[in-house]
Design an enzyme around this catalytic site. Structure first.
Site, PDB file in Angstrom:
ATOM      1  N   LYS A   1      64.073  -8.184 -27.370  1.00  0.00           N
ATOM      2  CA  LYS A   1      63.818  -7.243 -26.269  1.00  0.00           C
ATOM      3  C   LYS A   1      64.881  -7.422 -25.178  1.00  0.00           C
ATOM      4  O   LYS A   1      65.453  -6.459 -24.700  1.00  0.00           O
ATOM      5  CB  LYS A   1      62.409  -7.492 -25.713  1.00  0.00           C
ATOM      6  CG  LYS A   1      62.049  -6.602 -24.573  1.00  0.00           C
ATOM      7  CD  LYS A   1      60.603  -6.807 -24.142  1.00  0.00           C
ATOM      8  CE  LYS A   1      60.376  -6.063 -22.821  1.00  0.00           C
ATOM      9  NZ  LYS A   1      59.030  -6.254 -22.288  1.00  0.00           N
TER      10      LYS A   1
ATOM     11  N   GLU B   1      67.510 -18.774 -28.758  1.00  0.00           N
ATOM     12  CA  GLU B   1      67.382 -18.969 -30.207  1.00  0.00           C
ATOM     13  C   GLU B   1      68.004 -17.796 -30.961  1.00  0.00           C
ATOM     14  O   GLU B   1      68.781 -17.971 -31.901  1.00  0.00           O
ATOM     15  CB  GLU B   1      65.893 -19.069 -30.600  1.00  0.00           C
ATOM     16  CG  GLU B   1      65.185 -20.306 -30.103  1.00  0.00           C
ATOM     17  CD  GLU B   1      64.528 -20.112 -28.738  1.00  0.00           C
ATOM     18  OE1 GLU B   1      65.013 -19.268 -27.939  1.00  0.00           O
ATOM     19  OE2 GLU B   1      63.533 -20.816 -28.474  1.00  0.00           O
TER      20      GLU B   1
ATOM     21  N   GLY C   1      56.761  -8.014 -25.493  1.00  0.00           N
ATOM     22  CA  GLY C   1      57.288  -8.584 -26.737  1.00  0.00           C
ATOM     23  C   GLY C   1      56.208  -8.744 -27.802  1.00  0.00           C
ATOM     24  O   GLY C   1      56.393  -8.396 -28.965  1.00  0.00           O
ATOM     25  N   ARG C   2      55.035  -9.264 -27.401  1.00  0.00           N
ATOM     26  CA  ARG C   2      53.977  -9.518 -28.385  1.00  0.00           C
ATOM     27  C   ARG C   2      53.234  -8.248 -28.795  1.00  0.00           C
ATOM     28  O   ARG C   2      52.310  -8.310 -29.597  1.00  0.00           O
ATOM     29  CB  ARG C   2      53.017 -10.589 -27.862  1.00  0.00           C
ATOM     30  CG  ARG C   2      52.453 -10.332 -26.479  1.00  0.00           C
ATOM     31  CD  ARG C   2      51.788 -11.581 -25.920  1.00  0.00           C
ATOM     32  NE  ARG C   2      51.353 -11.440 -24.531  1.00  0.00           N
ATOM     33  CZ  ARG C   2      52.109 -11.668 -23.471  1.00  0.00           C
ATOM     34  NH1 ARG C   2      53.382 -12.001 -23.623  1.00  0.00           N
ATOM     35  NH2 ARG C   2      51.623 -11.551 -22.244  1.00  0.00           N
TER      36      ARG C   2
ATOM     37  N   GLU D   1      49.466 -16.199 -25.451  1.00  0.00           N
ATOM     38  CA  GLU D   1      50.501 -15.855 -24.473  1.00  0.00           C
ATOM     39  C   GLU D   1      49.933 -14.843 -23.467  1.00  0.00           C
ATOM     40  O   GLU D   1      50.366 -14.793 -22.320  1.00  0.00           O
ATOM     41  CB  GLU D   1      51.753 -15.287 -25.175  1.00  0.00           C
ATOM     42  CG  GLU D   1      53.001 -15.323 -24.312  1.00  0.00           C
ATOM     43  CD  GLU D   1      54.282 -15.044 -25.074  1.00  0.00           C
ATOM     44  OE1 GLU D   1      55.093 -15.968 -25.282  1.00  0.00           O
ATOM     45  OE2 GLU D   1      54.497 -13.879 -25.471  1.00  0.00           O
TER      46      GLU D   1
ATOM     47  N   HIS E   1      39.485 -26.580 -48.132  1.00  0.00           N
ATOM     48  CA  HIS E   1      39.799 -27.894 -48.703  1.00  0.00           C
ATOM     49  C   HIS E   1      40.643 -28.722 -47.748  1.00  0.00           C
ATOM     50  O   HIS E   1      41.298 -29.673 -48.156  1.00  0.00           O
ATOM     51  CB  HIS E   1      40.507 -27.694 -50.051  1.00  0.00           C
ATOM     52  CG  HIS E   1      39.638 -26.950 -51.016  1.00  0.00           C
ATOM     53  ND1 HIS E   1      38.715 -27.574 -51.826  1.00  0.00           N
ATOM     54  CD2 HIS E   1      39.499 -25.620 -51.243  1.00  0.00           C
ATOM     55  CE1 HIS E   1      38.073 -26.667 -52.538  1.00  0.00           C
ATOM     56  NE2 HIS E   1      38.515 -25.471 -52.203  1.00  0.00           N
TER      57      HIS E   1
ATOM     58  N   LYS F   1      62.266 -23.374 -20.894  1.00  0.00           N
ATOM     59  CA  LYS F   1      63.581 -22.757 -21.152  1.00  0.00           C
ATOM     60  C   LYS F   1      64.614 -23.266 -20.149  1.00  0.00           C
ATOM     61  O   LYS F   1      65.724 -23.627 -20.508  1.00  0.00           O
ATOM     62  CB  LYS F   1      63.494 -21.227 -21.003  1.00  0.00           C
ATOM     63  CG  LYS F   1      62.806 -20.505 -22.134  1.00  0.00           C
ATOM     64  CD  LYS F   1      62.972 -18.995 -21.938  1.00  0.00           C
ATOM     65  CE  LYS F   1      61.989 -18.210 -22.766  1.00  0.00           C
ATOM     66  NZ  LYS F   1      61.951 -16.787 -22.448  1.00  0.00           N
TER      67      LYS F   1
END
Ligand SMILES: O=P(O)(O)OC[C@H]1O[C@](O)(CO)[C@@H](O)[C@@H]1O
Length: 542
Positions: free
Chosen positions: A200, A206, A260-261, A346, A377, A505
Site C-alpha cells: 500500500k 521487508e 491494508g488488512r 491489528e 492431535h 519499526k
C-alpha cells in the site's frame, strides 16, 4: 454510570444468574432454530454457548447503547471514522458489483474502482492466456512480494481457492528473512516468472528489500531490459512504483480509504485473480458484497456478523475468556486463522478509546487456530481439559473440495464430535462406570477417573456452508470483517489504525547500523547490548 456501563453491568448479572448452568441443559426443541442465523447459505450456529434469551436481549441492548445503527451508517456512508488518520473506511466500495455510487469526500469513487478492476482483469486474462509473456514465453510463475495485508489476504485466498486455480503457479514472499525469497528464487525460472510487488505504502522495509533482491536476481539472469516486462506493482503510491521502474500500465492503484488488512478486494488481490481468473474473482467480490448487504440491513438477531460480535463480547468481557480459536475443518483454509489474526488483532488490539482515554473493558481477544483434524492431535487437549476456557469457531463445508472415499464424512464427524465433546464433557461417574464395565478394579478406576473426565461446558460456534467456493470465501471474510467492526464500536476503539506496529519499526531502523557493526550501541539497554556482542562474536567465528 453511563448507559453502556449499565448494560455491561446487566450482562455480568446475567452471567451470575446463569451461575454453574450447563450449556447442554439450555437445549429445548427450539434452541437450535432460535440460536442460529444465516447469511445466504452460510449457517451460523451459536447454540453451543452459555447464552440464553435474556442474556442475548441484554447483549442487543448493549449494542443499542453504543448507537450502533448510527455508527454503522457512518461507516457505510464513507465518513472519516478512522479518526487518528483522518480517513474514511470503505473497503466495501471495492466489492460493489452493480455500479452503484459510493461517495467519499464528496466524490463518487465507483468509476475509479471499476476502472482498476477492469484493468486488473485485462492484465490477468492476458497473463493467463500468454498474450502478456516473459522473455521466455508465457508466465509460468507469479511471485507476490508483500507483507501483512499485502500478503495474508491473497496468500490465504489463493490456498483456499486452490480447486479453482487454473492459472500460473503463485508464490508468496513476505519475510525479510532472506530464506523466504531465496527458497522461491531457487525454484522459479527467471525467463517465465513475474514479480508483483504489493505494498500500500511502497515503503515497507521487508517488501522493498525483497523487491530489490528480486530485481537484482532478474537483471542478473535476463538483463535490465527484463524489469519492465517482469514486474508489476499494487500500491496507493504510484509515484513510488514508477521510481522503482515499474511501467505505468503494470501498476494498479488503490486508495487510502482501503486499510491494508482489508485490501484483498483491491488491486492487492491481483495474484489471486491471476490464479483463478477474473470471473471467479468477481464471484469472490460478490460473496463479500452479499455479506455487506446482509450486515447493513439485517436485524441484530438475524445478523450473522452482529451475532458473532455479541457472542465474542460475551466471551471476552463477561466470561473473561482471553483467547479465541478459529478451527477450520477445511484444509484449504489453513491460512484463515493467520489472516484473521491480522484482521482482528491489528484492528481491535487497542487500549485507548476513540476519545483518547484508557479503555475500561478488555478489547480484542488473542486469535489463533489451525485446521482440524490436525489440531485435535496437538493442542485440543488444553481446550478440553486445560484450566483456560477457549471459545472456538468451527468451520465446516457440507461438500468436500476434493471428494475421495469417506474422508469428508470422517472430517465432518470429527468436527461435530469436538463441539459436542466440548459442550457435554464426561463426568467422573461416567468414566468410573465405563472403566468398571471394562473390568478395571475399583482402586485403579478411581485413580484414573479424574484424569479421564472432561469438564465440558466449553462454548463453540459453528459455521456450516455448502462448499468453499469463491462466493462463500468472500462471504466468510466479510462476515469476520463486520464482526470486528461491530466489536470496535462496542469497545469504542478505532479499528482502522495500527500505531502499535510503529515503535518496533523505528527501533529496527536504529538497530540496523549496530547489527551491521557500523555504530556502537552506547546508551542502549544491557540485554540488547549483550545480545549484539554475542551476535558479533558468533558471526566472527563463522
Ligand atoms: O502494504 P504495506 O504498506 O507494505 O503494509 C504492509 C502491512 O504493514 C502494516 O502497516 C503493519 O506494519 C499492515 O497494516 C499492512 O498490511
Amino acid at each position: 454510570m453511563t448507559v453502556t456501563e449499565q448494560k455491561f453491568d446487566a450482562l455480568h448479572k446475567h452471567r451470575e444468574r446463569l451461575g454453574k448452568s450447563r450449556i447442554a441443559d439450555l437445549f429445548d426443541a427450539q434452541r437450535f432454530d432460535d440460536f442460529t442465523a444465516t447469511c445466504g447459505e452460510i449457517l451460523f450456529d451459536y447454540s453451543k454457548t452459555l447464552l440464553d434469551t435474556p442474556a442475548r436481549v441484554a447483549l442487543v441492548e448493549l449494542l443499542e447503547s453504543v448507537n450502533f445503527n448510527e455508527k454503522r451508517s457512518a461507516f457505510q456512508n464513507g465518513e472519516k471514522i478512522n479518526t487518528t488518520e483522518d480517513r474514511a473506511v470503505q473497503h466495501m466500495a471495492l466489492r460493489v458489483m452493480d455500479g452503484r455510487e459510493i461517495i467519499i469526500d464528496g466524490t463518487n469513487v465507483t468509476p475509479d474502482v471499476l476502472a482498476v478492476r477492469e484493468a486488473m482483469a485485462r492484465f490477468a486474462r492476458n497473463v493467463r492466456d500468454g498474450s502478456i509473456a516473459g522473455q521466455g514465453g508465457r508466465f509460468t510463475d507469479i511471485v507476490n512480494i508483500g507483507i501483512g495485508g499485502s500478503d495474508l489476504g491473497p496468500a490465504m485466498a489463493t490456498l483456499a481457492l486452490a480447486p479453482y486455480h487454473d492459472g500460473p503457479a503463485i508464490h508468496f514472499v513476505s519475510n525479510v528473512d532472506g530464506a523466504d525469497i531465496v527458497d522461491v528464487l531457487e525454484k522459479v525460472p527467471a525467463a517465465t516468472t513475474m514479480f508483483i510487488v504489493a505494498s500500500k505504502t511502497f515503503t515497507t522495509q521487508e517488501t522493498m528489500t525483497n523487491a530489490e533482491t528480486a530485481r537484482r536476481w532478474l537483471v542478473e539472469h535476463l538483463g535490465e531490459e527484463a524489469v519492465s516486462n517482469h514486474f508489476a506493482a499494487l500500491s496507493t503510491a504510484l509515484d513510488k512504483t514508477a521510481a522503482f521502474g515499474i511501467r505505468e500500465d503494470r501498476a494498479f492503484g488503490f486508495w487510502d480509504w482501503v486499510g491494508g488488512r482489508y485490501s484483498v478486494w483491491s488491486a492487492i488481490g491481483l495474484s489471486l485473480m491471476i490464479a483463478i481468473g477474473p470471473q471467479r474473482f468477481d464471484e469472490f467480490l460478490s460473496g463479500a458484497a452479499a455479506a455487506d448487504e446482509h450486515f447493513f440491513s439485517a436485524d441484530p438477531l438475524d445478523n450473522v456478523p452482529v451475532l458473532m460480535a455479541l457472542v465474542g463480547v460475551w466471551h471476552r468481557n463477561i466470561c473473561g475468556h482471553a483467547t479465541h480459536a478459529v478451527l477450520p475443518y477445511d484444509n484449504h483454509l489453513a491460512r484463515f486463522p493467520a489472516y484473521l489474526q491480522q484482521l482482528d488483532m491489528e484492528s481491535n488490539g487497542k487500549r485507548i478509546t476513540k476519545d483518547g482515554a484508557a479503555v475500561d473493558s478488555e478489547t480484542g481477544p488473542i486469535v489463533w487456530g489451525e485446521p482440524g483434524t490436525n489440531g485435535q492431535h496437538a493442542f485440543y487437549q488444553l481446550i478440553h481439559q486445560g484450566t483456560t476456557i477457549i471459545p472456538c469457531d468451527f468451520l465446516i463445508a457440507a461438500n468436500p473440495a476434493k471428494p475421495i472415499g469417506d474422508h469428508h464424512e470422517k472430517l465432518v464427524a470429527n468436527a461435530l464430535a469436538q463441539t459436542e465433546a466440548l459442550m457435554v464433557g464426561k463426568t467422573e461417574e461416567q468414566v468410573l462406570k465405563e472403566l468398571s464395565a471394562n473390568g478395571m478394579n475399583e482402586v485403579e478406576a478411581h485413580r484414573l477417573a479424574p484424569h479421564k473426565a472432561f469438564p465440558g461446558n466449553r462454548p463453540t460456534c459453528t459455521f456450516l456452508y455448502p462448499e468453499l467456493t469463491p462466493f462463500v470465501l468472500g462471504q466468510l471474510i466479510a462476515l469476520y470483517e463486520h464482526k470486528v467492526f461491530t466489536q470496535g464500536v462496542i469497545w469504542n476503539v478505532n479499528s482502522f489504525d495500527q500505531w502499535g506496529v510503529e515503535l518496533g519499526k523505528e527501533l529496527a531502523g536504529e538497530l540496523l547500523p549496530l547489527v551491521k557493526g557500523e555504530a556502537d550501541g552506547s546508551g542502549r539497554n544491557g540485554s540488547t547490548l549483550g545480545l549484539l556482542d554475542a551476535f558479533h562474536a558468533m558471526r566472527a567465528k563463522s
